[in-house]
Design a protein around this motif. Structure first.
Motif, short mmCIF file in Angstrom:
data_model
loop_
_atom_site.label_atom_id
_atom_site.label_comp_id
_atom_site.label_asym_id
_atom_site.label_seq_id
_atom_site.Cartn_x
_atom_site.Cartn_y
_atom_site.Cartn_z
N PHE A 88 48.13 32.31 43.27
CA PHE A 88 47.04 33.24 43.56
C PHE A 88 47.07 33.62 45.04
N GLN A 89 46.97 34.92 45.31
CA GLN A 89 46.91 35.41 46.68
C GLN A 89 45.58 36.13 46.90
N PRO A 90 44.85 35.75 47.96
CA PRO A 90 43.54 36.37 48.17
C PRO A 90 43.63 37.80 48.68
N ILE A 91 42.67 38.59 48.26
CA ILE A 91 42.42 39.93 48.80
C ILE A 91 41.17 39.79 49.66
N VAL A 92 41.29 40.10 50.94
CA VAL A 92 40.24 39.78 51.91
C VAL A 92 39.39 41.00 52.24
N HIS A 100 41.20 37.34 43.92
CA HIS A 100 42.46 36.60 43.95
C HIS A 100 43.40 37.27 42.96
N GLU A 101 44.59 37.68 43.43
CA GLU A 101 45.57 38.28 42.53
C GLU A 101 46.43 37.19 41.92
N ALA A 102 46.55 37.20 40.60
CA ALA A 102 47.39 36.24 39.88
C ALA A 102 48.83 36.73 39.87
N LEU A 103 49.75 35.88 40.30
CA LEU A 103 51.16 36.23 40.41
C LEU A 103 51.98 35.20 39.64
N LEU A 158 39.06 38.31 39.82
CA LEU A 158 40.42 37.95 39.44
C LEU A 158 41.18 39.23 39.15
N SER A 159 42.32 39.42 39.81
CA SER A 159 43.14 40.61 39.58
C SER A 159 44.38 40.22 38.80
N ILE A 160 44.59 40.89 37.66
CA ILE A 160 45.70 40.58 36.76
C ILE A 160 46.59 41.80 36.63
N ASN A 161 47.89 41.61 36.81
CA ASN A 161 48.84 42.68 36.57
C ASN A 161 49.12 42.80 35.07
N PHE A 162 49.22 44.01 34.58
CA PHE A 162 49.58 44.17 33.18
C PHE A 162 50.66 45.23 33.03
N MET A 163 51.36 45.17 31.90
CA MET A 163 52.45 46.09 31.61
C MET A 163 51.97 47.14 30.61
N PRO A 164 51.79 48.39 31.03
CA PRO A 164 51.32 49.41 30.09
C PRO A 164 52.20 49.54 28.85
N ASN A 165 53.51 49.37 29.02
CA ASN A 165 54.40 49.50 27.87
C ASN A 165 54.32 48.32 26.92
N LEU A 224 33.40 39.78 32.38
CA LEU A 224 34.42 40.84 32.32
C LEU A 224 34.43 41.68 33.59
N ASP A 225 33.26 41.86 34.24
CA ASP A 225 33.24 42.71 35.43
C ASP A 225 33.84 42.01 36.65
N ARG A 226 34.28 40.76 36.48
CA ARG A 226 34.97 40.07 37.57
C ARG A 226 36.49 40.09 37.36
N ILE A 227 36.94 40.79 36.32
CA ILE A 227 38.37 40.90 36.06
C ILE A 227 38.84 42.30 36.40
N ILE A 228 39.89 42.38 37.23
CA ILE A 228 40.52 43.65 37.59
C ILE A 228 41.88 43.70 36.91
N PHE A 229 42.16 44.77 36.21
CA PHE A 229 43.49 44.98 35.65
C PHE A 229 44.22 46.02 36.49
N GLU A 230 45.35 45.61 37.04
CA GLU A 230 46.13 46.53 37.87
C GLU A 230 47.53 46.70 37.28
N PHE A 231 48.08 47.88 37.43
CA PHE A 231 49.43 48.10 36.94
C PHE A 231 50.25 48.82 38.00
N THR A 232 51.55 48.57 37.95
CA THR A 232 52.49 49.19 38.87
C THR A 232 53.33 50.20 38.11
N GLU A 233 53.50 51.36 38.71
CA GLU A 233 54.32 52.39 38.07
C GLU A 233 55.79 52.17 38.39
N ASN A 234 56.32 51.00 37.99
CA ASN A 234 57.70 50.69 38.31
C ASN A 234 58.67 51.08 37.21
#
Length: 254
Positions: A22-26, A36-39, A87-94, A117-127
């Protein structure tokens, strides 16, 4: 709970055990941890590459689902009751076939461990090349359910401004290549300054990632950035949540 969509059922299992760092976002304004981003990491703390290299189109649904469960379970165990960090979680759109069907396990896990649920952030990367309409359906569904949403690595992906024109997430994370050496690169400063203004007018919160020096942090502070993430503040912590030292406006540790 149901059995999910047919696309979910066709996938293969992901059998490699893994864990999370976990890496903090300050939040620079009040010296708190915004999230905290989950990696993903190996079970002994190995880098993400050792795990991600085993992900393929057949098992990525199972992997994506396991990542969500692992992140939520670990975060719930590590966060204290008085801690308001998200909590920030990366997800795979595909890996998401039908948004409401594929979210069921996530919802059940959050309910089981008591993470709102409002404490969960879903983030995605356009990779990878994505179907923009599919991504929009996912983001809109997640917002309707109550999650926060974020676009990661903004400025380096495929859709970029085109996606932002159709959907304004809660957060946009500016790509670290725009932040690296911003203190000595006037072109990057100009790009970041106007990107920040655009996001402000759209009502989207910017987050600058990849901050590695006090000088970079000082420039971002001068530009009015509030949320930052990077090694200068704190590195990812394996199966732990660290709290970086408070920082003054000068970018130096208190």
């Amino acid at each position: 709970m149901g059995t999910g969509c047919e696309g979910c059922r066709r996938g293969e299992p992901f059998d490699l055990p893994f864990s999370m760092a976990f890496q903090p976002i300050v939040n620079l304004r009040d010296n708190t941890v915004f999230a905290h981003e989950a990696l993903v990491r190996g079970v002994n703390g190995e880098g993400a590459g050792a795990v991600l290299e085993r992900v393929d189109p057949l098992n990525r649904y199972a992997f994506d689902q396991q990542c969500r469960v692992k992140a939520i379970e670990l975060a719930a165990a590590l966060l204290t009751p008085e801690d308001e960090a998200k909590l920030s979680i990366n997800f795979m759109p595909n890996a998401v076939y039908e948004p409401r069907a594929c979210i069921r396990l996530t919802l059940a896990t959050a309910e089981r461990v008591g993470l709102p649920l409002d404490r969960i952030i879903f983030e995605f990367t356009e990779n990878e090349q994505l179907d923009t309409r599919h991504v929009l359906r996912i983001l809109e569904t997640y917002r309707e359910i109550g999650f926060k949403t974020a676009i990661d690595d903004f400025g380096a992906g495929h859709a970029g401004l085109g996606l932002l024109a159709k959907f304004q997430p809660d957060l946009v994370k500016l790509d670290m290549d725009l932040i690296r050496h911003i203190d000595v690169d006037p072109v990057k400063r100009t790009i970041v300054k106007h990107t920040l203004r655009m996001l402000d007018e759209l009502g989207v919160t910017p987050l600058c990632e990849g901050v590695e020096t006090a000088q970079e942090l000082a420039v971002l502070e001068d530009l009015g950035v509030v949320l930052v993430q990077g090694y200068h503040l704190a590195k990812p912590s394996f199966e732990a949540m660290t709290r970086p030292q408070p920082y003054h406006r000068t970018g130096q540790a208190a």
